[in-house]
Design a protein around this motif. Structure first.
Motif, short mmCIF file in Angstrom:
data_model
loop_
_atom_site.label_atom_id
_atom_site.label_comp_id
_atom_site.label_asym_id
_atom_site.label_seq_id
_atom_site.Cartn_x
_atom_site.Cartn_y
_atom_site.Cartn_z
N LEU A 109 0.84 -1.21 0.00
CA LEU A 109 0.00 0.00 0.00
C LEU A 109 0.87 1.25 0.00
CD1 LEU A 109 -2.71 -1.09 2.59
CD2 LEU A 109 -3.19 -0.39 0.23
N GLN A 110 1.93 1.22 0.80
CA GLN A 110 2.82 2.39 0.89
C GLN A 110 3.58 2.61 -0.41
OE1 GLN A 110 6.33 2.81 1.06
NE2 GLN A 110 6.13 5.01 1.52
N GLN A 111 3.99 1.52 -1.05
CA GLN A 111 4.70 1.64 -2.32
C GLN A 111 3.83 2.25 -3.41
OE1 GLN A 111 8.22 0.59 -3.09
NE2 GLN A 111 8.02 1.14 -0.94
N HIS A 112 2.50 2.13 -3.26
CA HIS A 112 1.55 2.71 -4.22
C HIS A 112 0.75 3.83 -3.56
CE1 HIS A 112 2.48 -1.25 -5.92
NE2 HIS A 112 2.18 -0.73 -7.09
N LYS A 113 1.38 4.52 -2.62
CA LYS A 113 0.70 5.56 -1.85
C LYS A 113 0.01 6.58 -2.77
CE LYS A 113 3.31 8.51 0.31
NZ LYS A 113 4.25 9.08 1.31
N ILE A 170 -4.17 3.63 -6.63
CA ILE A 170 -4.98 2.45 -6.38
C ILE A 170 -4.10 1.19 -6.46
CG2 ILE A 170 -6.92 1.03 -7.19
CD1 ILE A 170 -8.16 3.58 -8.35
N LEU A 171 -4.14 0.41 -5.38
CA LEU A 171 -3.46 -0.87 -5.37
C LEU A 171 -4.45 -1.91 -5.88
CD1 LEU A 171 -0.99 -2.61 -4.63
CD2 LEU A 171 -1.93 -2.80 -2.31
N ASP A 172 -4.16 -2.49 -7.02
CA ASP A 172 -5.09 -3.41 -7.67
C ASP A 172 -5.40 -4.60 -6.77
OD1 ASP A 172 -6.38 -4.31 -10.35
OD2 ASP A 172 -5.21 -6.04 -9.67
N ARG A 173 -6.69 -4.84 -6.55
CA ARG A 173 -7.14 -5.89 -5.65
C ARG A 173 -6.67 -7.28 -6.09
NH1 ARG A 173 -11.30 -5.61 -2.02
NH2 ARG A 173 -12.29 -7.57 -1.39
N SER A 174 -6.84 -7.58 -7.36
CA SER A 174 -6.46 -8.89 -7.86
C SER A 174 -4.96 -9.10 -7.76
CB SER A 174 -6.92 -9.04 -9.32
OG SER A 174 -6.54 -10.30 -9.83
N PHE A 175 -4.18 -8.06 -8.06
CA PHE A 175 -2.72 -8.16 -8.00
C PHE A 175 -2.26 -8.52 -6.59
CE2 PHE A 175 1.11 -5.90 -6.61
CZ PHE A 175 2.07 -6.54 -7.38
N ILE A 176 -2.74 -7.77 -5.58
CA ILE A 176 -2.25 -7.99 -4.22
C ILE A 176 -2.74 -9.31 -3.65
CG2 ILE A 176 -4.08 -6.81 -2.91
CD1 ILE A 176 -0.25 -6.57 -2.39
N ILE A 204 -8.68 3.71 1.78
CA ILE A 204 -10.04 3.73 1.25
C ILE A 204 -10.26 2.58 0.26
CG2 ILE A 204 -10.22 6.23 1.56
CD1 ILE A 204 -9.85 6.53 -1.46
N ASN A 205 -11.47 2.13 0.21
CA ASN A 205 -11.85 1.06 -0.70
C ASN A 205 -12.37 1.69 -2.00
OD1 ASN A 205 -12.77 -1.19 -1.98
ND2 ASN A 205 -14.40 -1.67 -0.54
N TYR A 212 -7.62 -0.88 -3.26
CA TYR A 212 -7.49 -0.01 -2.10
C TYR A 212 -6.47 1.09 -2.39
CZ TYR A 212 -10.07 -3.42 0.67
OH TYR A 212 -11.05 -4.24 1.17
N LYS A 213 -6.64 2.19 -1.66
CA LYS A 213 -5.71 3.31 -1.81
C LYS A 213 -5.32 3.82 -0.43
CE LYS A 213 -6.57 6.62 -4.84
NZ LYS A 213 -7.12 7.86 -5.45
#
Length: 226
Positions: free
Chosen positions: A166-170, A173-179, A215-216, A222-223
């Motif tokens: 999450l911090q690396q993509h602060k 949007i951190l892609d749900r499927s990716f994570i 946030i969702n 998530y972001k």
């Protein structure tokens, strides 16, 4: 303030030592060359170099003995051994005595320089991972913890991994499927519900700073907002 990298070189072959010293100095390193292990240890204690290049066979204190002594109190300063020994056991002994790398003579200066940079980059990465700023928190990835005004908050391994991504993509949007695939191995329904639980836990652990939000973004991921 001098920002150049300082290197302690312990090499009893004077000609080789001088060649290494001059070659490294042309690459903007500060190099101190000594000819035996006892002088090397005294210089290490006085100057605290950023990296050590130690010949294995040298008078007064050999490289393995010197490294073992240093490692009693210093686990992080990179150590490269130089040796004419070529047996596998010699290499194993080098790592067991606290070395980070092992270079067999004869070697090229370019190879030595590449290995020096690789070790320094690794050390810098470790330092960076110990001090990641998230709002008014300090996130220590390696110790799996958050610090807020001298309050230590422990994280689980999964919480640590999730917060790191999450911090690396602060502020992105951190892609749900990716994570899910990255941390859980599959993006199925049950893993998705598990991730939601971990997100809730992270929110609680970060709630001492109102400026931080996770946030969702429905349908995407998530972001982390900081």
């Amino acid at each position: 303030m001098n920002d150049k990298i300082s290197i302690l070189l312990a090499e009893d072959e004077m000609v080789l030592g001088q060649i290494i010293k001059e070659s490294l100095e042309t690459r903007d390193f500060i190099v101190t060359h000594v000819e035996d292990g006892e002088k090397a240890f005294k210089n290490y204690q006085k100057e605290a170099p950023d990296l050590l290049v130690l010949d294995v066979m040298m008078p007064n204190r050999d490289g393995f003995t010197l490294a073992k002594e240093i490692r009693k109190t210093d686990k992080t300063t990179p150590i490269i051994f130089l040796t004419s020994k070529s047996q596998t056991q010699d290499v194993i002994d080098g790592f067991q005595h606290g070395g980070n790398d092992y270079l067999k003579k004869p070697f090229s200066m370019e190879e030595l320089i590449v290995r020096i940079h690789a070790l320094l980059n690794r050390v810098q990465l470790q330092k960076d991972l110990q001090h990641i700023v998230i709002g008014n928190y300090i996130f220590n990835y390696q110790k799996q913890s958050l610090n807020f005004q001298n309050i230590k908050i422990n994280l689980t391994h999964r919480e640590t991994q999730l917060l790191y991504h999450l911090q690396q993509h602060k502020n992105e949007i951190l892609d749900r499927s990716f994570i899910l695939k990255k941390l859980w191995g599959d993006d199925d329904f049950f893993n998705a519900r598990s991730m939601d639980v971990f997100i809730t836990k992270l929110r609680k652990k970060l709630n001492k700073d109102d400026s931080i939000q996770i946030i969702n973004v429905r349908g995407y991921g998530y972001k982390l907002i900081d």
